[in-house]
Design a protein around this motif. Structure first.
Motif, short mmCIF file in Angstrom:
data_model
loop_
_atom_site.label_atom_id
_atom_site.label_comp_id
_atom_site.label_asym_id
_atom_site.label_seq_id
_atom_site.Cartn_x
_atom_site.Cartn_y
_atom_site.Cartn_z
N UNK A 81 0.90 -1.33 -0.02
CA UNK A 81 0.14 -0.13 0.08
C UNK A 81 1.02 1.32 0.01
N UNK A 82 1.92 1.29 0.67
CA UNK A 82 3.11 2.35 0.56
C UNK A 82 3.57 2.51 -0.41
N UNK A 83 3.91 1.56 -1.27
CA UNK A 83 4.56 1.54 -2.84
C UNK A 83 3.29 2.13 -3.52
N UNK A 84 2.26 1.72 -3.52
CA UNK A 84 1.13 2.21 -4.20
C UNK A 84 0.97 3.62 -4.21
N UNK A 114 9.69 -3.30 9.20
CA UNK A 114 9.07 -3.16 8.30
C UNK A 114 9.19 -1.64 7.68
N UNK A 115 9.67 -0.58 8.30
CA UNK A 115 9.74 0.62 8.17
C UNK A 115 11.11 0.61 7.20
N UNK A 116 11.98 -0.08 7.59
CA UNK A 116 13.45 -0.11 6.93
C UNK A 116 12.98 -0.78 5.31
N UNK A 120 13.56 1.36 1.59
CA UNK A 120 14.21 0.95 0.60
C UNK A 120 13.47 0.66 -0.84
N UNK A 121 12.17 0.26 -0.66
CA UNK A 121 11.30 0.29 -1.59
C UNK A 121 10.90 1.55 -2.31
N UNK A 147 19.55 2.26 5.00
CA UNK A 147 18.30 1.78 3.98
C UNK A 147 18.28 2.77 2.67
N UNK A 148 18.92 3.80 3.00
CA UNK A 148 18.72 4.82 1.85
C UNK A 148 17.89 6.07 2.06
#
Length: 333
Positions: A81-84, A114-116, A120-121, A147-148
């Protein structure tokens, strides 16, 4: 070029703040235009990856568990959902995604893992990633950097003198310690405040002194207007004047000339003309998208129409380099 200073006094900042308004805007606009990219405005999108149930007592915040504000508690969002949401924001013109979690501090647990993965994503989408997760330790800041993570937001909110009136569950020094940990991890710092909390002008000036006297200016300083929320202690605060926002933005631009100044919460109450004054005074970043965590915000389409009218263009991601390669924002002149 304007000299970058770290030794501003309250008296000097007060003199700038109280300059007649049109002269103040002209002075700030002149400094802003020393940057050839002055018409670029960074568009950031802010999403709440974990909503409500926070143990803090921030008097302005609808996500504090102790206030009855109608905000439903939601566990941490799934990564897809975050990526979307990130992809939608990027398609709308955003170059930065900020992920907010209603935590007092980061804990080393599965939620932080999960946040990490989210960092990254989103980083892989070629967007700048920002997080605001509460207090951080040095090791947690380093994990985020590895993680960036591009930027970390941790606002001072108000002056050190006024702070205990707004928040009692953590100290001003703890806020400053988190900024030190973020800086040590070579993550860019995003830190500003909120006006309209019932603070005095002296409080606003004191907060700007603290920010401008840090060893390095924050790369980003958000200036927020309080959005009063029913159920919070500040629910009945009057709306802050747009001219107070313009004064804050212009003063910030003058004393921190290389910093990105964010016109943040409160934009829904502003006309295009009022927002144009803010951009003229030196604001060069906004949050776009329908919501700022839990409060309303103008839509991407509305903002793009405004950009077109004012001749502004969205700033591209990674203007100052990739994560852990953030250039110095200041060049002493």
């Amino acid at each position: 070029m304007t000299e970058v200073r770290y030794n501003w006094t309250k008296e000097e900042i007060a003199e700038i703040y109280h300059t007649p308004l049109l002269d103040l805007v002209y002075q700030a606009a002149t400094i802003h235009r020393e940057n050839k990219d002055y018409s670029e405005v960074q568009i950031s999108s802010l999403i709440s990856i974990k909503t409500g149930g926070c143990s803090e007592d921030c008097a302005y915040c609808p996500q504090a568990a102790r206030y009855n504000t109608g905000v439903n508690v939601h566990a941490i969002m799934p990564k897809d959902e975050v990526i979307a949401a990130a992809e939608k924001a990027k398609a709308g013109g955003a170059s930065r995604l900020c992920m907010g979690a209603a935590w007092r501090e980061v804990r080393d647990n599965r939620d932080f893992d999960k946040v990490i993965e989210m960092v990254k994503a989103v980083n892989s989408l070629d967007m700048e990633v920002c997080c605001t997760l509460g207090m951080l330790t040095e090791s947690q800041a380093q994990r985020l950097a590895d993680a960036g993570l591009y930027a970390y937001n941790h606002n001072l909110d108000t002056s050190e003198e006024d702070y205990k009136r707004i928040i009692t569950t953590r100290t001003y020094d703890e806020r400053l310690d988190t900024l030190k940990h973020v800086r040590k991890a070579k993550i860019s710092v995003c830190s500003g405040g909120i006006i309209g909390l019932g603070e005095t002008v002296a409080d606003r000036i004191s907060m700007l002194k603290t920010l401008s006297n840090l060893p390095k200016h924050p790369e980003s300083v958000p200036i927020n207007a309080l959005v009063p929320v029913a159920g919070t202690p500040l629910a009945d605060q009057p709306r802050v004047s747009v001219w107070d926002m313009v004064r804050m933005i212009a003063t910030t631009r003058i004393i921190m000339p290389k910093t990105v100044v964010r016109l943040s919460a409160g934009r829904t109450e502003m006309s295009v003309v009022e927002q144009a004054f803010c951009f003229m005074a030196g604001a060069n970043s906004i949050f776009a998208g329908e919501k700022l965590l839990t409060t309303p915000n103008p839509s991407f389409d509305t903002d793009m129409a405004m950009f077109d009218l004012l001749g502004l263009s969205p700033r591209k991601a990674f203007k100052n380099g990739r994560p852990n390669e953030v250039k110095e924002v200041e060049v002493a002149g």
